[in-house]
Write a protein that holds these residues in place. Structure first.
Motif, short mmCIF file in Angstrom:
data_model
loop_
_atom_site.label_atom_id
_atom_site.label_comp_id
_atom_site.label_asym_id
_atom_site.label_seq_id
_atom_site.Cartn_x
_atom_site.Cartn_y
_atom_site.Cartn_z
N THR A 1 24.66 41.68 57.17
CA THR A 1 23.34 41.18 56.78
C THR A 1 22.25 41.73 57.70
O THR A 1 21.15 42.07 57.26
CB THR A 1 23.32 39.64 56.79
N MET B 1 18.97 43.64 56.45
CA MET B 1 17.62 43.10 56.66
C MET B 1 16.71 44.05 57.43
O MET B 1 15.52 43.78 57.58
CB MET B 1 17.70 41.76 57.39
N GLU C 1 14.25 42.60 60.00
CA GLU C 1 13.45 41.43 59.61
C GLU C 1 14.15 40.15 60.08
O GLU C 1 15.38 40.09 60.13
CB GLU C 1 13.33 41.36 58.08
N LEU D 1 15.95 36.57 60.03
CA LEU D 1 16.86 36.08 58.98
C LEU D 1 17.45 34.72 59.33
O LEU D 1 17.54 34.34 60.50
CB LEU D 1 17.97 37.10 58.71
#
Ligand code: DAH
Length: 339
Positions: free
Chosen positions: A178, A182, A185, A187
């Motif tokens: 993940t 991302m 960014e 999360l």
């Protein structure tokens, strides 16, 4: 010729009038209207007539055909209605008979725990992420700060498929996946799923079990955020009277790392603690490999065993109950929607 036609028509209409069953009616239909029926045969006689007589004769045959069709149709309506009435009169519904027993399934207790935890965290703005069970060494270990000959790999006995492919030993690789997705960014995720370890199956161990991973990355994340998330989860699962205790521990992917215990009241009335999960602040190396600058971003993470939660919650004495599909066991969880 005209006479033959009108005789044919009279004869057909008479027969239809006298008919009492749908199957007799069908026989008459075939007798007159099928390809080789009387009316079709009349039509084929057109060929033998002189040209000028054909249109008038054709029109007459058609009229007879329509009249017979109409008579058949009307009679059919009458007979069908009669048949329906007879059925209604003969068949009685006994509303006092017992109904059919419909067996209703229910969500598996492990899925009930997962859905409950998902609901809780989604309500706090987390999203749910999933990853593959057949995993690369890279995501399962290396990007979790466990390089190829890291001694802590021994903590998780692994099923290798080949040198670089394995059955994931924890849900932590979904963290790595993940983070890369991302692209730097912030999360907030939770990741439920099955995990595998080489283990003998006994009342407290299984070669396959279920975990939920949590990961939050943002600019000002501190240990207080982790503690709040854990306490919220524990109190949601076990009740607002419960407390948590954090003990220093070691995981390669977090620094500092903690083991989290939940409080309970012992038989003698004193407070005891049972370990339920591992957690910590995301190790700078893990952030870096995931594409985050550890000087700007911080994160917290936790990994919780779903079976462990369900065992404690429902006082279950053998982890294998979850996997053998014994309906007597599973039926106990019917109707337990929220835990
Ligand atoms: N992956 C660990 C295990 O399976 C559990 C865990 C501990 C996950 C600490 C985490 C964590 O995300 O921060 O044993």
């Amino acid at each position: 010729m005209n006479d033959t036609l009108s005789l044919l028509k009279q004869e057909a209409l008479l027969k239809i009038k006298d008919i009492n069953t749908l199957s007799d009616l069908e026989n008459v239909r075939l007798e007159y209207l099928s390809k080789k029926g009387h009316i079709s045969l009349m039509m084929s006689k057109l060929r033998d007539l002189p040209n000028e007589e054909r249109p008038a004769f054709g029109a007459m045959v058609n009229t007879v055909k329509q009249d017979v069709e109409k008579a058949l149709y009307d009679k059919k309506q009458i007979l069908e209605e009669k048949a329906l009435l007879e059925t209604l009169q003969n068949e009685h519904i006994d509303v006092t008979l017992p109904g059919y027993k419909l067996y209703q399934g229910s969500t598996h207790p492990l899925n009930q725990v997962i859905e409950d935890i998902e609901d809780l965290f989604m309500g706090m703005g987390y999203t749910v992420e999933e990853g593959p069970e057949l995993e690369n060494d890279l995501y399962n270990f290396e990007m979790m700060n466990l390089d190829k000959d890291h001694p802590a790999r021994d903590m998780q006995d692994t099923f290798y498929v080949d040198e670089n492919t394995l059955l994931r030993t924890h849900t932590s690789p979904v963290q790595a996946r993940t983070m890369l997705k991302m692209k730097g960014e912030p999360l907030k995720i939770i990741c439920p799923g099955k995990v595998y370890r080489r283990d003998d199956d006994d009342p407290t161990h299984s070669h396959q079990f279920t975990q939920i991973e949590g990961l939050v990355i943002d600019k000002d994340i501190s240990f207080a955020h982790l503690k709040d998330a854990l306490l919220t989860m524990v109190q949601h699962l076990f009740g607002s009277e419960r407390n948590i205790r954090l003990r220093p521990s070691y995981f390669p992917f977090t620094e500092p790392s903690v083991e989290v215990d939940v409080s309970y009241i012992k038989k003698d009335g004193s407070v005891g603690y049972i370990e339920i999960l591992g957690a910590g602040l995301v190790h700078p190396n893990v952030l870096k490999m995931g594409g985050y600058d550890p000087n700007i971003y911080k994160g917290f993470a936790f990994g919780v065993g779903v079976e462990r939660i369900a065992i404690l919650k429902y006082n279950i004495d053998d982890i294998r109950h979850f996997y053998v599909n014994d309906l007597r066991f599973l039926n106990q969880f019917k109707g337990v929607k929220k835990i």
